[in-house]
Design a protein around this motif. Structure first.
Motif, PDB file in Angstrom:
ATOM      1  N   LEU A  13      46.739  43.032  30.956  1.00  0.00           N
ATOM      2  CA  LEU A  13      45.300  43.186  31.204  1.00  0.00           C
ATOM      3  C   LEU A  13      44.717  44.384  30.458  1.00  0.00           C
ATOM      4  O   LEU A  13      43.591  44.822  30.744  1.00  0.00           O
ATOM      5  N   SER A  16      41.109  44.532  28.977  1.00  0.00           N
ATOM      6  CA  SER A  16      40.055  44.711  29.987  1.00  0.00           C
ATOM      7  C   SER A  16      40.093  46.114  30.567  1.00  0.00           C
ATOM      8  O   SER A  16      39.057  46.760  30.732  1.00  0.00           O
ATOM      9  N   SER A  17      41.301  46.592  30.887  1.00  0.00           N
ATOM     10  CA  SER A  17      41.366  47.885  31.565  1.00  0.00           C
ATOM     11  C   SER A  17      41.003  49.031  30.622  1.00  0.00           C
ATOM     12  O   SER A  17      40.404  50.004  31.043  1.00  0.00           O
ATOM     13  N   SER A  48      32.400  43.364  32.052  1.00  0.00           N
ATOM     14  CA  SER A  48      33.769  42.841  32.204  1.00  0.00           C
ATOM     15  C   SER A  48      33.733  41.440  32.807  1.00  0.00           C
ATOM     16  O   SER A  48      34.775  40.872  33.134  1.00  0.00           O
ATOM     17  N   GLY A 260      38.389  40.451  31.758  1.00  0.00           N
ATOM     18  CA  GLY A 260      39.331  39.983  32.777  1.00  0.00           C
ATOM     19  C   GLY A 260      38.733  39.861  34.160  1.00  0.00           C
ATOM     20  O   GLY A 260      39.326  39.242  35.040  1.00  0.00           O
ATOM     21  N   GLY A 261      37.544  40.441  34.351  1.00  0.00           N
ATOM     22  CA  GLY A 261      36.906  40.339  35.659  1.00  0.00           C
ATOM     23  C   GLY A 261      36.408  38.935  35.947  1.00  0.00           C
ATOM     24  O   GLY A 261      36.058  38.600  37.087  1.00  0.00           O
ATOM     25  N   LEU A 298      43.674  46.112  36.500  1.00  0.00           N
ATOM     26  CA  LEU A 298      42.362  45.997  35.852  1.00  0.00           C
ATOM     27  C   LEU A 298      41.683  47.359  35.691  1.00  0.00           C
ATOM     28  O   LEU A 298      40.982  47.615  34.724  1.00  0.00           O
TER      29      LEU A 298
END
Ligand SMILES: Nc1nc2c(ncn2[C@@H]2O[C@H](COP(=O)(O)OP(=O)(O)OP(=O)(O)O)[C@@H](O)[C@H]2O)c(=O)[nH]1
Ligand SMILES: [Mg+2]
Length: 302
Positions: A13, A16-17, A48, A260-261, A298
């Motif tokens: 991830l 995204s993170s 996100s 990724g959210g 995340l």
């Protein structure tokens, strides 16, 4: 073991993170939470793809918290708490309560159905289960071959069509021969455009034929969605929902995007929980969906 597994999820991830975590750090350089920083934080969360509803709930919580000396760690802890409240209700395990558990995997072209079946088989095998795979995509020779390779990797039984090229007949035969022999049978299906009626009819036929063996088959129907497609997945899912009872979603390719959210608004709108998430092409790149681990990864929390 636990640490390496979380590290793997974090790596998966990381696009995204990096965006969220890096963004929070930059926004909090001013060391205060005022209207301007709250606005920027809200923009960051929305970017996100986690959706406006949850983003504004998080911002309300941050406002209420009246943080003195707002460090990224403190802000992330508040975001995590709020996110988890929503995500916890979206967790779902695949039920394996039958002597033979038939799992039907559906979704549009290229979302990752076949790869996900391979990854699931590897997980079930590691849990000591006897697993079989059915090459229900009988139209493309390459599709059969692709699943066969996964079945060899995961040391699973492999069922493919011989003289018959009808996926419903193959599914029927496979279930009959897996009875009393296997614990889990994973049925792969052809990728279908959700607006192609003939292919959707074929999927209905597979389900109808399986139900003739036993009303409770398939024991699980999984819809695979590509996380990169964003909220357009909702449209795809709605069409599948009309012809199958979807028990859970698997959202793949979360490694490929910084959004990724997105699984949050998807699962919330569809009211279908998430069993697993895909974060890469290797057999290990499939994680059981756990809200706490997902938020930790995340938000890149230590
Ligand atoms: N990066 C990444 N790639 C993935 C993931 N899951 C699947 N893929 C890749 O996506 C591509 C399509 O995957 P398939 O499993 O063939 O998709 P499918 O839904 O079976 O496709 P059709 O049979 O054509 O409908 C392959 O190259 C996979 O390796 C994932 O979680 N992350
Ligand atoms: Mg496939």
């Amino acid at each position: 073991m636990v640490l390496s597994w979380l590290k793997q999820l974090k790596d998966g991830l990381s696009k995204s993170s990096d965006k969220i975590s890096g963004g929070i750090k930059k926004i909090l350089k001013s060391k205060k939470i005022d209207e301007a920083t709250l606005f920027e934080l809200e923009e960051l969360l929305i970017s996100s793809d986690m959706g406006i509803d949850i983003s504004s709930k998080i911002i309300d919580e941050l406002k209420k918290s009246k943080l003195v000396d707002p460090t990224p760690e403190k802000v992330k802890a508040i975001i995590k708490k709020k996110l988890k409240e929503t995500l916890i209700s979206l967790e779902k395990d695949i039920k394996l309560t039958k002597s033979l558990n038939v799992i039907l995997v559906v979704g549009v072209n290229g979302v990752g159905k076949t790869a996900t079946i391979g990854k699931l088989a590897a997980k079930f095998l590691a849990d000591g289960k006897k697993v079989g795979m059915v090459a229900g995509d009988t139209f493309r020779a390459a599709a059969v071959e692709q699943l066969k390779i996964w079945s060899e990797r995961a040391k699973s039984e492999f069922f493919s069509a011989d003289e018959s090229s009808d996926p419903a007949a193959l599914a029927y035969k496979s279930v009959m021969s897996a009875k009393d022999k296997l614990d889990i049978l994973l049925i792969d299906t052809a990728g279908r455009l959700h607006n192609k009626k003939d292919l959707m009819d074929e999927l209905s036929k597979i389900i109808r034929v399986l139900k003739k063996i036993d009303e409770s088959i398939p024991s699980e129907t999984i819809l695979v969605l590509d996380g990169n497609i964003g909220q357009n997945s909702i449209k795809q899912a709605e069409v599948f929902k009309e012809i199958c009872d979807i028990d859970s979603l698997i959202i793949t390719k979360l490694d490929g995007s910084a959004k990724g959210g997105v699984l949050i608004p998807i699962a919330e709108k569809l009211k279908i929980p998430i069993s697993f998430i895909g974060t890469g092409e290797k057999k290990e790149d499939l994680a059981r969906f756990n809200s706490d681990d997902f938020c930790t990864a995340l938000l890149d929390i230590d």
